[in-house]
Design an enzyme around this catalytic site. Sequence first.
Site, PDB file in Angstrom:
ATOM      1  N   ASN A   4       0.846  -1.209   0.000  1.00  0.00           N
ATOM      2  CA  ASN A   4       0.000   0.000   0.000  1.00  0.00           C
ATOM      3  C   ASN A   4       0.875   1.249   0.000  1.00  0.00           C
ATOM      4  OD1 ASN A   4       0.596  -0.797   2.729  1.00  0.00           O
ATOM      5  ND2 ASN A   4      -1.023   0.527   3.504  1.00  0.00           N
ATOM      6  N   ILE A   5       0.475   2.193  -0.818  1.00  0.00           N
ATOM      7  CA  ILE A   5       1.219   3.436  -0.986  1.00  0.00           C
ATOM      8  C   ILE A   5       0.263   4.589  -0.689  1.00  0.00           C
ATOM      9  CG2 ILE A   5       2.623   4.830  -2.590  1.00  0.00           C
ATOM     10  CD1 ILE A   5       3.775   1.980  -2.156  1.00  0.00           C
ATOM     11  N   GLU A  48      -3.173  -4.723  -2.769  1.00  0.00           N
ATOM     12  CA  GLU A  48      -3.654  -5.680  -3.779  1.00  0.00           C
ATOM     13  C   GLU A  48      -3.834  -5.008  -5.130  1.00  0.00           C
ATOM     14  OE1 GLU A  48      -4.909  -4.676  -0.938  1.00  0.00           O
ATOM     15  OE2 GLU A  48      -6.936  -5.441  -0.614  1.00  0.00           O
ATOM     16  N   CYS A  96     -11.058  -2.051  -3.950  1.00  0.00           N
ATOM     17  CA  CYS A  96     -10.239  -3.180  -4.432  1.00  0.00           C
ATOM     18  C   CYS A  96     -11.119  -4.323  -4.914  1.00  0.00           C
ATOM     19  CB  CYS A  96      -9.299  -3.671  -3.339  1.00  0.00           C
ATOM     20  SG  CYS A  96      -7.919  -2.553  -3.086  1.00  0.00           S
TER      21      CYS A  96
HETATM   22  N1  THU Z   1      -5.259  -1.236   2.708  1.00  0.00           N
HETATM   23  C1  THU Z   1      -4.717  -2.116   1.805  1.00  0.00           C
HETATM   24  O1  THU Z   1      -3.650  -1.872   1.244  1.00  0.00           O
HETATM   25  N2  THU Z   1      -5.398  -3.248   1.529  1.00  0.00           N
HETATM   26  C2  THU Z   1      -6.522  -3.645   2.180  1.00  0.00           C
HETATM   27  O2  THU Z   1      -7.050  -4.716   1.883  1.00  0.00           O
HETATM   28  C3  THU Z   1      -7.114  -2.787   3.208  1.00  0.00           C
HETATM   29  C4  THU Z   1      -6.517  -1.448   3.346  1.00  0.00           C
HETATM   30  C5  THU Z   1      -4.474  -0.033   3.050  1.00  0.00           C
HETATM   31  C6  THU Z   1      -5.000   1.256   2.563  1.00  0.00           C
HETATM   32  C7  THU Z   1      -4.384   2.222   3.551  1.00  0.00           C
HETATM   33  O3  THU Z   1      -3.061   2.541   3.133  1.00  0.00           O
HETATM   34  C8  THU Z   1      -4.287   1.444   4.836  1.00  0.00           C
HETATM   35  O4  THU Z   1      -4.404   0.081   4.466  1.00  0.00           O
HETATM   36  C9  THU Z   1      -5.340   1.788   5.851  1.00  0.00           C
HETATM   37  O5  THU Z   1      -6.595   1.773   5.282  1.00  0.00           O
END
Ligand code: THU
Length: 154
Positions: free
Chosen positions: A51-52, A64, A100
């Site tokens: 996650n970025i 994802e 997502c």
């Molecule tokens: N996030 C993800 O990368 N994938 C998920 O399935 C749930 C949430 C990230 C987004 C954000 O950077 C952080 O988690 C908190 O929501």
Amino acid sequence: MEQIKMEQIKDAKTLIEKAFEARENAYAPYSGFQVGACIRTRDGQYILGANIENAAYGSTNCAERSAVFSAYSRGYRREEIEALAIVTQTEKITTPCGACRQVLSELLKGDTPILLSNGTKTVVTNISELMPDSFGSEDLEETNSKAANLEREG
Ligand code: THU
């Protein structure tokens, strides 16, 4: 969602380990919530995503989506994606957010295994189960064909 033993999915252990490697690269200064993802392709490639986040919170990209966009950017398409793992280090297993799920409903096959893991517990699901009755390209066909007919008729 079904809890699985690692042996049930081909090479699940490696897939999850690589998703944890991807998580190391998460850029999450705002939430502190680090997520990793990994796709295995049918030709044996592992494609990682993290996650970025962004100061404009809505511009954040989830792990994802990073992984699946990266796979598509390399030319892979849904049929060539064998499995996806998404990992966090929380007691409660993380499931994909709504945005997502929408993206995965188009870019993965409905029955492609999605492994959700916290390293201790792993569950397996797929996007048909996570997002039944999703909106997709077929929903645009009716209006697209009407528009094409109108154009033809001048
Ligand atoms: N996030 C993800 O990368 N994938 C998920 O399935 C749930 C949430 C990230 C987004 C954000 O950077 C952080 O988690 C908190 O929501």
